[in-house]
Design an enzyme around this catalytic site. Structure first.
Site, PDB file in Angstrom:
ATOM      1  CG  ASP B 568      20.881 -16.711  42.601  1.00  0.00           C
ATOM      2  OD1 ASP B 568      21.550 -17.339  41.810  1.00  0.00           O
ATOM      3  OD2 ASP B 568      20.775 -15.457  42.565  1.00  0.00           O
ATOM      4  CE  LYS B 569      28.297 -17.177  42.919  1.00  0.00           C
ATOM      5  NZ  LYS B 569      28.997 -15.982  43.015  1.00  0.00           N
ATOM      6  CB  THR B 570      24.857 -13.881  41.375  1.00  0.00           C
ATOM      7  OG1 THR B 570      25.737 -14.825  41.066  1.00  0.00           O
ATOM      8  CG2 THR B 570      25.418 -12.220  41.093  1.00  0.00           C
ATOM      9  CG  PHE B 731      26.821 -13.020  27.292  1.00  0.00           C
ATOM     10  CD1 PHE B 731      28.183 -13.642  27.383  1.00  0.00           C
ATOM     11  CD2 PHE B 731      25.789 -13.946  27.952  1.00  0.00           C
ATOM     12  CE1 PHE B 731      28.390 -14.246  28.340  1.00  0.00           C
ATOM     13  CE2 PHE B 731      26.301 -14.855  28.879  1.00  0.00           C
ATOM     14  CZ  PHE B 731      27.556 -15.046  29.072  1.00  0.00           C
ATOM     15  NE  ARG B 791      30.104 -12.440  38.594  1.00  0.00           N
ATOM     16  CZ  ARG B 791      28.970 -12.958  38.370  1.00  0.00           C
ATOM     17  NH1 ARG B 791      28.577 -13.581  39.549  1.00  0.00           N
ATOM     18  NH2 ARG B 791      28.282 -12.896  37.359  1.00  0.00           N
ATOM     19  CB  THR B 871      26.137 -20.433  41.371  1.00  0.00           C
ATOM     20  OG1 THR B 871      26.320 -19.326  40.652  1.00  0.00           O
ATOM     21  CG2 THR B 871      26.674 -21.588  41.724  1.00  0.00           C
ATOM     22  N   GLY B 872      24.920 -19.926  38.398  1.00  0.00           N
ATOM     23  CA  GLY B 872      25.294 -19.980  37.054  1.00  0.00           C
ATOM     24  C   GLY B 872      26.814 -19.790  37.009  1.00  0.00           C
ATOM     25  NE  ARG B1001      30.292 -22.625  33.644  1.00  0.00           N
ATOM     26  CZ  ARG B1001      30.957 -21.516  33.604  1.00  0.00           C
ATOM     27  NH1 ARG B1001      30.107 -20.280  33.593  1.00  0.00           N
ATOM     28  NH2 ARG B1001      32.009 -20.943  33.274  1.00  0.00           N
ATOM     29  CG  ASN B1030      18.795 -16.038  37.398  1.00  0.00           C
ATOM     30  OD1 ASN B1030      18.461 -15.054  38.048  1.00  0.00           O
ATOM     31  ND2 ASN B1030      19.903 -16.267  37.607  1.00  0.00           N
TER      32      ASN B1030
END
Lengths: 346, 1320
Positions: B568-570, B731, B791, B871-872, B1001, B1030
């Site tokens: 994952d990134k974040t 959101f 971001r 990553t998202g 994404r 997630n």
């Protein structure tokens, strides 16, 4: 689940930086052996150096053993031959209690035999290590009169009719070997000492000194030797020897000791009471007279094996030495790492 | 197969298609029938029909989407009634037909276990990403139909689909069977349906059922059953090889230990359950609140919770101490997030309670489910209906904070609460090595079988030959001669039976050929390894004060064989500490020119200006841009000024952040000069981005001060501005934006929107030259920001006219009270106002890289591990982060796949493959793989096919490498098309030949899908690392899941196998601990196989010399103790403590990790070499004593004693030869074992009732005994030693060389340069 969480949470609450110790950080002082050429060659040479002398000395010890082996089972019955009739005749001879089974064998002493000379009988193809046989004994009964009735493990030779227990019970005792030997030279008889042929520990603790044979060999079929009912089991040394069941199907058991020397080429005659029935199955009986050394009886195996292994090790040592000289690989040379080799090829 | 047709035919009469659909329907139902016939047998036919199907379907779908929404909804009810087909989406007949067909297909596979698992997936999805599920449940036909295609094509997909249909089932369930809760009327509530009480039970046992249940559970292990079967066999009289008690001893021992452990754990659970159940809460009883025990609380009762109390069950909020109905809860226990969440009581109920009226009403809610982010219900009071959503419910386990009291009505109690439904363990994983081990265990079973057969047949032949003698053989008497039992057979059952019994009893004797103790040993070893991993100071994260955690004890050794790391990134690569960096307001950039020293004084000046008027202080301080500050201090006139004003107002207002004012005493300590008038505002929010934005707004003078459901208060440079919040569109990942409708004090109404640039630019106001300029400027700023790895968010606003407002309010009201498809309706409502926006600006937030990430990634890559980042984030952000963490380098060829349709994706993939010469895998391989997955594998894959395709792949990789390293960047949109379609294999080929893969994404389920892609198509080990909810699905899917104890709560940690504080520890975890664990376990397994087999074979040779009578020369106790006592400790110690290389070397040469990839420590050939070695050693063990004591008077127990000690010394010396690192514990355990063995033998030989009495004393006196032991050890180990030396001379392994280098260098340092040091 919830308790698991609890635990993990309490751990995480408590957790501070892990305590430093060489143990937890896996940094304990350690010896890290690597197979350097020096180590390999030293090991091999030292094995060779140790093994060859051991081999030589045990081989010479074995060579010094004088052994007379005489198979008498077929010579001591009236009929030889392999046909059914001969077999039947042999059987009826051996099973008849009234026939005279005395048999005389004349032997020559090949070399001088120093005392003590051990007298063994050897049975071949007799599976004293068969599971049914090994298990058919009651050590408690042999040890103490209290457990006289403790014969459950002794089947099928546990009690005679009317539920009287047999002492000593079991197939092993029942099949007690009962050939006897009397040895004489030309001039005079050679006494065979039958004292202390069993293990001291068996005599002192395993077989009771107040347990007397009862109902033993009173009933057909008679398996083997009878016992003197007035002697306690601990003094029936033949029984004690027999009860230490052999490990292998061909075995020797100690019969007695001759406490005098026998000269070379001396003729001895052995008077054998050929009582024991080995004729109903393919077994052989042999009489063995043997001296002993530190290695035991006559057996070249250990000596030869030691010399061979020692020799191989020395040979390997030389071979490795040559390899290291001809094609040395510097230890810990990163050039030999697989990725370095690959990149070199590219 | 047969299921397809009848189902279709029954459904046909009921289908009444709309006229304009008629044509399509006829056409496609034909196709369906053929499909239905074919799908089970072949994949080919389904793919043939695919083309036509697609066309029909898509045409249809468009029409459906446009015109049939209403029909769709009407259809739901009758469908729900059809029971089995209840999971069908509300689609018109045609689609339903297809669905039915599909559901029939699915029904077969829907085992309870799968269902459970899938549901758990659903529960684990991220709040922000629940949409994936929603999307499907919302009957978006396009997705559903593509899903159908998939089910037909790839049955593996059906799992994913299943989950969707399960979700559907749950969502629609409440239509059929809603739960009715009568407020304050528990009797009526529980009248019809017995809802479960609030008593919870996490314990497994009661005193009564403990023994049977525990035993039942324990015997689920096959090994124990084997144990039990052997022990039971041994109880049969003809088979009693061992003493009866002796044979039970090992099993009883293991059972008792486990039972005691389980009992203790369960006792703890009982205790905590009791504590939990006996807690008290205030319950409304006859008009007043009285304390009541938790376990007595029932659904329908009204409960009052006071400040800081824990909530006893899931409740709908009726009222809180706050007049506006807000309650703050801490959900730490539920999702691990430490920030406070807001929950609202409906104004209507809040008022009623405040008025003091005791009211009654009915709540209609869905059946209990485990999704903690979802709740749909209606409240009906006095004929009025109000919607209830997730924000109106407070869940068991949470704590009430910052709120004096809250009153709610219980809807779910006890086991039905969401917290209890969620408390399930993540699926147990099994290590790769263990699976291989089982394969080898099978071989051992074959050996065992052969040995037993040899013994049995030998026994039969022997009996046959001696048939006539059996009664006269002194050592075999088959009948009794005693008068009473005369002629009765003594333990003799005829030759066939005896043969059979001999077979069984030889199994008993040879039982430890299957190394049962190995399982226990491995567990102990892993425990020990975990102890060292946890205790490693290099993996302690001092910032979060967290140690490394081993949550799973089964897969330590897998860490040494990882090929793919999915990260994952974040929060994983980055710190997830958002910092507001830059802003672009009205086309002008701020913050970029900010140099630290230059602007310092101006900053302070600005600060001073501010300081005078500010009353509130923030916890985190941001240095504001002076220019922007100056702008903000101008009068409120001019476009730019107004834009800036609205910009910051949006930042402050358009979010879900809750300000928590704390009148902190610390302020007086730190700021004594400024006085105690300063409070500290702590912002609590669900997203760190929002927190950063609100904090930034506050730094610029727009302090969010108060937030209720009805209004917010913003402190604008000291003036309080009260804004009414008319509505809020949260959101969601489809709109990718959030908006809030606000009424200003001067009665103007504005929509404030913030969102991702892609979604925002399309809804901006058009045809305005001025705006165009701003747009371009902002766009270029955005590109700049994202290339720096920041971001970005775009901020826009718009005035609402009266009519628009009225229209919106109507639909909003309607949508938010709707029980069905609320999210879709809300989205449509949002679309009404989220248009024609005026661009205000953009923000840039920095997501800081964690410490040591680039280094760790570089090391992992050198180690041959492929790091994929999922990553998202946006593509640009992802690439920039990739560059900054050295994942991407400048010399890489970047392949970017971002297609918007299937064909586009296919084209992009093919082009890339053609360009970089990536060959595709053999297609037959795919088919066979597919078949293998669907059907039980009756179809064997030809080995050569598999091999060739594998080689091709590798060839492809090499060719790819000649192009220079490739990097694949793919976005979530394309993944939708690729993962759902048969493009998967193309992606796999391409991705595996790339050095780096970046997926941006991506939704949580897609993350799992990508992991699955690799897992299914290759044998490589995968590791997923992430920190947020997630990542849960990905973590559970991967072979090894690693959780980061980060900002985003503990969900990932709970689902993970290992958890740690920082990404950089991964390097140490894999390269050092993984390597060690793999080497250790690999050796341990082989050694254990060898150790037991050599013993068994030795017994086997002997049995050939005992007329096949399964006699063991060894005493019973020695046989039992052999693997338990005599030889077990050294293996455990070596398995825990042996180290081939120091951690320094391993970290210095990451390539050494490849030893695990090559399976160097454990593979088939090693197994066979070990077995050959074992054969030789067993022969030596048996024959050396045999020849030594041939024709001697040796007795069976002496021989057994010799064999016992010889085998113990031999296996321990064998181990000693392989130990790489001797510490004192190793010495103690190894030599100790031999001493213990001697000790045991002395003890056993000193008990006079044992037949072996006195053996050892007698033996020890004879030199031949010692000489044969020495001979056995040397001859037994010589071949192994020579082989080892030869291998090290001619084929040294990397590890060997590194080890030599390490040790020799150290020695040189000690002995070489400074010899004087030794003396000192």
């Amino acid at each position: 689940m919830s308790s698991g969480d609890e635990i993990s949470q309490t751990i995480s609450k408590k957790s501070k930086k892990p305590q430093y110790s060489r143990f937890t950080q896996q940094e304990l002082p350690a010896c890290k052996p690597i197979l350097t050429p020096g180590l390999v060659i030293t090991t091999l040479i030292s094995i060779g150096i140790i093994f060859i002398p051991i081999g030589l000395s045990s081989l010479s010890a074995s060579e010094n053993v004088v052994e007379i082996v005489d198979r008498y089972d077929d010579a001591c019955v009236p009929s030889t031959g392999n046909d059914e009739a001969a077999k039947r005749e042999r059987l009826s001879f051996i099973q008849n209690a009234k026939t005279n089974k005395t048999c005389i064998r004349n032997l020559v002493v090949p070399k001088k035999m120093k005392h003590p000379i051990y007298v063994y009988y050897q049975l071949d193809n007799f599976y004293q290590n068969h599971r049914r046989y090994v298990k058919s004994r009651s050590d408690r009964q042999y040890r103490s009169p209290k457990y006289e009735g403790d014969t459950k493990t002794c089947d099928p030779e546990s009690e005679i009719d009317d539920h009287k227990p047999i002492v000593p019970c079991g197939l092993i005792a029942w099949s007690l070997f009962n050939d006897t030997y009397g040895i004489s030279t030309k001039s005079n008889p050679v006494p065979i000492n039958k004292k202390d042929i069993a293990w001291g520990s068996d005599k002192s603790s395993k077989f009771g000194s107040n347990v007397y044979p009862k109902n033993f060999q009173n009933q057909d079929p008679i398996g083997g030797g009878k016992l003197n009912e007035s002697l306690p089991l601990s003094e029936q040394e033949d029984l004690l020897v027999w009860m230490r069941t052999a490990a292998l199907p061909n075995f020797r058991k100690l019969y007695g000791r001759i406490e005098t020397d026998l000269e070379a080429n001396e003729k001895i005659s052995v008077v054998i009471q050929n009582n024991y029935n080995t004729y109903s199955f393919d077994s052989r009986k042999q009489l063995v007279l043997s001296t002993t050394t530190w290695i035991g009886g006559k057996n070249d195996f250990l000596g030869k094996a030691y010399i061979t292994v020692g020799g191989i090790c020395l040979f390997l040592a030389i071979a490795f030495l040559l390899t290291y000289v001809i094609k040395p690989r510097p230890l810990g040379d990163p050039a030999y790492l697989s990725w370095n080799l690959n990149s070199a090829e590219l | 197969m047969s299921s397809g047709k009848p189902l279709l035919s029954t459904s046909e009469p009921s289908s009444e298609p709309s006229p304009h659909l008629h044509h399509h329907l006829r056409h496609s139902s034909l196709t369906i029938t053929s499909l239905g016939r074919l799908c089970h047998n072949t994949s080919v036919s389904s793919s043939v029909t695919e083309g036509t199907q697609d066309n029909n379907l898509y045409d249809l779908n468009e029409e459906l989407e446009e015109g049939l929404k209403e029909e769709l909804e009407e259809d739901i009810t009758p469908l729900g009634d059809t029971g089995v087909l209840g999971n069908s989406v509300g689609c018109p007949a045609f689609l339903r037909t297809r669905k039915r067909f599909k559901s029939a297909d699915l029904q077969v596979q829907l085992t309870p276990r799968e269902r459970k698992r899938l549901v758990s997936w659903g529960g684990a999805t991220d709040p922000q990403h629940v949409w994936t599920v929603h999307e499907f449940s919302g009957a978006s036909p396009r997705v559903v139909s593509s899903g159908i295609q998939d089910t037909l094509n790839k049955s593996r997909r059906s799992e994913r689909f299943l989950q969707i249909s399960m979700q559907l089932k749950e969502n629609f369930a409440h239509h059929d069977n809603p739960r009715l809760i009568h407020i304050n009327d528990p009797k009526r509530t529980n009248d019809k349906f017995e809802f479960s009480g609030n008593e919870i039970r996490t314990s497994k046992y009661t005193i009564l059922n403990f023994l049977p249940k525990n035993l039942f559970i324990q015997f689920h292990r096959v090994a124990y059953l084997y144990f039990l079967a052997i022990a039971a066999l041994n109880q049969l009289p003809p088979l009693a090889v061992f003493g009866r008690t002796v044979s039970l001893f090992p099993l009883l021992f293991v059972l008792t230990v486990t039972a005691v452990k389980d009992g203790y754990e369960d006792w703890r659970r009982h205790r905590s359950d009791r504590n939990e159940n006996n807690r008290e809460a205030l319950v409304l009883q006859s008009g007043e609140f009285h304390p009541k025990r938790w376990k007595k609380i029932q659904a329908g009762e009204v409960v009052k919770i006071c400040y800081d109390e824990t909530i006893p069950c899931d409740m709908v909020l009726l009222s809180t101490s706050d007049p506006s109905g807000i309650a703050y809860i801490q959900t730490m226990n539920l999702d691990g997030e430490s920030n406070l969440k807001t929950r609202y009581a409906r104004q209507e109920t809040n008022k009623l309670v405040f008025d003091g009226t005791i009211f009654s009403g009915v709540i209609t809610c869905e059946q209990p489910n485990r999704n903690i982010y979802e709740f749909t219900a209606n409240l009906e009071i006095k004929g009025q209906r109000f919607p209830l959503s997730q924000s109106n419910i407070i869940l068991r386990g949470c704590q009430l904070k910052n709120t004096e009291w809250a009153i709610g009505v219980v809807v779910y109690a006890g086991q039905e609460t969401k917290a209890m439904l969620n408390s399930a363990m993540s699926p147990a994983k099994r290590s790769r090595l263990e699976t291989y081990m089982n394969r080898e265990t099978l071989w051992l079973s074959v050996f065992l079988l052969i040995m037993c057969l040899v013994v049995a047949i030998g026994m039969g032949l022997w009996l046959n030959r001696h048939k006539s003698q059996l009664d006269t053989l002194p050592y075999y008497r088959k009948i009794y001669f005693e008068k009473k039992k005369f002629g009765k057979k003594y333990k003799y059952y005829g030759i066939p039976m005896e043969t059979f019994f001999s077979f069984l009893s030889s199994i008993i004797v040879f039982q430890i050929m299957i190394p049962i103790s190995l399982y226990i040993t491995m567990e102990l070893v892993r425990l020990g390894q975990s102890y060292f991993m946890i205790g490693d100071r290099h993996m302690y994260d001092s910032s979060s004060k967290s140690r490394f955690q081993c949550r799973s004890l089964n897969i330590n050794e897998d860490l040494g064989q990882i090929r793919y790391v999915f990260s994952d990134k974040t929060g994983t690569l980055t710190e997830n500490k958002m910092e507001f960096r830059k802003a672009s307001v009205w086309g002008k950039q701020y913050g970029s020119t900010l140099s630290v020293d230059g602007s310092l004084d101006t900053n302070i000046g600005a600060e001073d200006v501010l300081e005078g008027r500010r009353k509130w202080k923030l916890k985190s301080e941001i240095t504001p841009d002076s220019e922007l500050l100056k702008l903000l201090h101008k009068d409120l006139s001019g476009e730019e000024r107004i834009a800036a004003h609205e910009f910051f107002l949006t930042l402050a207002a358009c979010n879900t952040v809750v300000p928590i004012p704390t009148q902190s005493a610390s302020s007086s300590d730190t700021d004594t000069t400024l006085g105690a008038s300063y409070g500290i505002i702590n912002y609590q929010g669900e997203s760190p981005d929002e927190q950063a934005l609100v904090a930034a707004a506050s730094a610029y003078g727009y302090t969010l001060f108060e937030r209720t459901s009805g209004h917010i208060v913003v402190d604008v440079n000291g003036e309080k501005l009260r804004l009414d919040v008319l509505g809020l569109h949260e959101f969601d990942s489809l709109r990718k934006r959030m908006s809030v409708v606000i009424r200003f004090p001067n009665d103007t109404v504005k929509v404030l929107v913030k969102g991702a640039d892609t979604s925002m630019f399309s809804i901006l106001k058009k045809d305005h030259p001025d705006d165009d300029h701003t747009k371009h400027a902002t766009q270029s700023h955005l590109n700049e920001y994202s290339s720096e790895g920041l971001r970005t968010l775009v901020v826009a606003s718009r005035d609402l006219t009266g009519e628009e407002l009225v229209e919106w309010q109507c639909t909003y009201e309607d949508a938010s009270t709707s029980l069905t498809d609320r999210s879709i309706k809300l989205r449509q409502t949002a679309a009404l106002i989220e248009c024609n926006l005026t661009l205000l600006g953009a923000t840039a937030i920095e997501d800081k890289l964690q410490e040591g990430v680039p280094e760790a990634i570089e090391s992992l890559r050198q180690a041959g591990i492929k790091v994929w980042v999922l990553t998202g984030d946006k593509q640009e952000t992802a690439i920039s982060i990739g560059l900054s963490c050295k994942l991407l380098t400048a010399d890489m060829e970047q392949i970017i796949i971002n297609g918007n349709s299937e064909s586009e994706c296919r084209k992009l993939l093919c082009d890339a493959k053609a360009k970089f010469c990536v060959k595709s895998a053999n297609s037959s391989d795919q088919i066979s793989k597919w078949i293998k997955n669907t059907e039980s594998d009756y179809l064997e894959i030809p080995l050569d096919t598999k091999l060739s395709s594998w080689q091709q792949q590798h060839a492809g990789q090499e060719e790819g490498a000649s192009f220079g390293p490739l990097a694949l960047i793919i976005d979530g949109n394309s993944l939708v098309y690729i993962l759902e379609k048969d493009l998967e294999s193309e992606l796999f080929d391409l991705a595996t030949s790339c050095r780096v893969v970046l997926c941006c994404r991506v939704a949580p389920l897609q993350k799992a899908g990508i992991v699955d892609l690799i897992k299914c198509r290759s044998d490589d080990m995968t590791l997923a690392i992430g920190d947020g909810a997630n990542d849960v699905s990905m973590i559970q899917m991967a072979d090894v899941g690693v959780g980061i104890c980060g900002q985003e709560g503990r969900q990932a940690v709970m689902a993970s196998d290992f958890a740690m504080g920082q990404f950089r520890f991964l390097k140490r975890l894999l390269l050092v601990h993984g390597h060690w664990n793999y080497q250790r376990i690999g050796y341990l397994v082989l050694y254990n196989f060898y150790r037991n087999a050599v013993f068994v074979l030795m017994l086997f040779w002997y049995i050939l010399y005992t007329a096949f009578s399964t006699t063991s020369a060894l005493t019973d106790w020695s046989s039992v103790f052999y693997s338990v006592l005599y030889t077990s400790l050294p293996t455990i110690v070596v398995g825990i403590m042996d180290k081939d290389l120091s951690h320094k070397t391993l970290l210095k040469y990451p390539k050494l990790y490849a030893a695990g990839h090559r399976q160097e420590s454990y593979n088939m050939s090693l197994f066979w070499i070990t077995m050959l070695d074992m054969l030789w050693q067993s022969l030596v063990l048996f024959y050396v004593p045999l020849f030594t004591y041939r024709n001697s008077s040796i007795d069976i127990w002496s021989m057994g004693s010799l064999w016992t000690i010889a085998v113990v010394i031999l296996v321990n010396m064998h181990l000693a030869m392989d130990i790489q690192r001797w510490v004192f514990i190793t010495h103690i355990s190894l030599w100790g074992s031999i001493i213990v063995t001697y000790g045991c033998m002395v003890v056993l030989d000193s008990i006079p009732v044992f037949p072996n009495y006195g053996t050892i004393y007698h033996l020890a006196k004879s030199p031949a005994y010692w000489l044969s032991i020495l001979l056995i050890v040397v001859v037994g180990l010589l071949p192994r030693f020579v082989l080892k030396v030869l291998q090290q001379i001619f084929w040294p392994s990397d590890i060997q060389i590194a080890r030599e280098a390490e040790i020799l260098r150290k020695r040189r340092r000690f002995f070489g340069p400074k010899p004087d040091q030794i003396s000192s």
